[in-house]
Design an enzyme around this catalytic site. Sequence first.
Site, PDB file in Angstrom:
ATOM      1  CG  ASP A   1       5.011   8.497  -6.425  1.00  0.00           C
ATOM      2  OD1 ASP A   1       5.664   8.686  -7.469  1.00  0.00           O
ATOM      3  OD2 ASP A   1       3.781   8.368  -6.418  1.00  0.00           O
ATOM      4  CB  SER A   2       6.682  12.793  -8.383  1.00  0.00           C
ATOM      5  OG  SER A   2       5.766  12.040  -9.155  1.00  0.00           O
ATOM      6  N   GLY A   3       3.969  12.317  -6.542  1.00  0.00           N
ATOM      7  CA  GLY A   3       2.591  12.801  -6.514  1.00  0.00           C
ATOM      8  C   GLY A   3       1.880  12.445  -7.811  1.00  0.00           C
TER       9      GLY A   3
ATOM     10  CG  ASP B   1       4.434   9.872 -13.198  1.00  0.00           C
ATOM     11  OD1 ASP B   1       4.240  10.346 -12.059  1.00  0.00           O
ATOM     12  OD2 ASP B   1       4.247   8.678 -13.472  1.00  0.00           O
TER      13      ASP B   1
ATOM     14  CG  ASP C   1       6.108   1.252  -5.016  1.00  0.00           C
ATOM     15  OD1 ASP C   1       6.393   1.424  -6.220  1.00  0.00           O
ATOM     16  OD2 ASP C   1       5.024   1.594  -4.520  1.00  0.00           O
TER      17      ASP C   1
ATOM     18  CB  CYS D   1       7.300 -17.627   8.890  1.00  0.00           C
ATOM     19  SG  CYS D   1       7.528 -15.835   8.825  1.00  0.00           S
TER      20      CYS D   1
ATOM     21  CB  CYS E   1       8.155 -12.733  10.684  1.00  0.00           C
ATOM     22  SG  CYS E   1       6.468 -13.208  11.117  1.00  0.00           S
TER      23      CYS E   1
ATOM     24  CB  CYS F   1       5.655 -16.760  12.120  1.00  0.00           C
ATOM     25  SG  CYS F   1       4.482 -16.396  10.798  1.00  0.00           S
TER      26      CYS F   1
ATOM     27  CG  HIS G   1       3.441 -12.997   8.196  1.00  0.00           C
ATOM     28  ND1 HIS G   1       4.305 -14.057   8.399  1.00  0.00           N
ATOM     29  CD2 HIS G   1       2.836 -13.231   7.004  1.00  0.00           C
ATOM     30  CE1 HIS G   1       4.194 -14.897   7.373  1.00  0.00           C
ATOM     31  NE2 HIS G   1       3.315 -14.419   6.526  1.00  0.00           N
TER      32      HIS G   1
END
Length: 376
Positions: free
Chosen positions: A94-96, A148, A267, A305, A307, A310, A336
């Site tokens: 990300d640009s900031g 931006d 994200d 699950c 993971c 779990c 998780h």
Amino acid sequence: MKDLNFSVIARSSSCNARRGRMNTVHGPIDTPVFMPVGTQASVKSVSPEELDDVGARIILGNTYHLFLRPGTDRIARLGGLHKFMHWSGSILTDSGGFQVFSLARINKIEEDGVAFQSHIDGSRRVLRPETAIECQMQLGSDIAMCFDECTSYPVSYEYALDSMERTVRWAARCREVHTREDQALFGIVQGSVFPDLRRSCLDALMKIGFDGYALGSLSVGEAKEEMMSVLEALTPELPVSKPRYVMGVGTPEDLVEGVRCGVDMFDCVMPTRNARNGTLFTSNGNVQIKNNRYQEDEGPVEPGCTCYTCRRFSRAYLRHLYMSRELLAYRLNTIHNLHYYVGLMSAMREAIEGDTFEDWRRDFHRKRGTGTEPGE
RNA sequence: GGAGAGGUUCCCGAGUGGCCAAAGGGAGCAGACUGUAAAUCUGUUGGCGAAGCCUUCGGAGGUUCGAACCCUCCCCUCUCCA
């Protein structure tokens, strides 16, 4: 700029959901995809190996934070962000621009750029579009974002217009100075909740030409319906042949609705932050692991699950770790949640391929729906 | 046995005549979190449906218009000296 060779592999016959693939220098990315947030060259509390294990293929890094500490020039001297953090998957930086929003109390926006007062030591720093791109080229991320302004909500039409036009001018400057051939560059559509502003911003960005298009300033306080109406109005206008990225979104429900609208990339800090704050996501609803009802619950966070967490630990144990502020709690919870988010995207890709997305989606909402007891 | 200090709402601890259902902290309970200044933040924690009322500051009496706070006796804890 690097063309990501984005291609759409399958589409839903009943909505705009699409399943695609793009190629970054660090490997192919199947979309729709969720990108865990690793602001300071680290996805908080988990190792790169654990990230890989949960199925993450692309993560975020942040220009503003790495610019201040340890310095993007230093990271460049150390071989770039991938090597620095030992992550061999893809990275989007990300640009900031988000910090223009989140640190609004300590910055000043001008045409040339944004004057920040460092949140670390108070020193005065300036981030210009050119700086943000230079930093991202130093980091060597696979995908860079234009600098931006992420506008707050609510915002007046006049301000949104002004800000959006400035963001477009900044985008042109970003495009101008971006020279890395192995790095894609995305433009960011602004315009708050005003459809005409969003549309004219997108038009202007498309004239400049980017490798992908992002929607910014969503989930910044506006009602769910407002966000959805922006998504529904704008996604059909976005270039079909380029990845579409909704920045900073969101809840599992947001992801599903975003995919339905044809979004390819997401994200959000939610799975990682909420993990550290005790909320675990499951397909049956959220689990507040600190609730006393889990004191002697021997079951896993989510039955079935697969993971790491779990497969090994009970809700009772995870509750104990959380209540005791044991560091392991943050890590196990994060594993998780990321596994859930990444798995959710994978399930959606599969549903789109099989053209069962709408049924899948109905089922998803039914299971997640309020009133159902988590995991029961 | 002698001298002293003290017993406060789940815990620690402030309060020493009315503004006290009682500061603050801890612990507990619940909630929030969306391109990470977040292992953070918010609310709540005697009872009753609110204005308000009721019960509560070791126990029992007493003084006072009014007591967690003053007096008497009792019970208990801690420290020092024997």
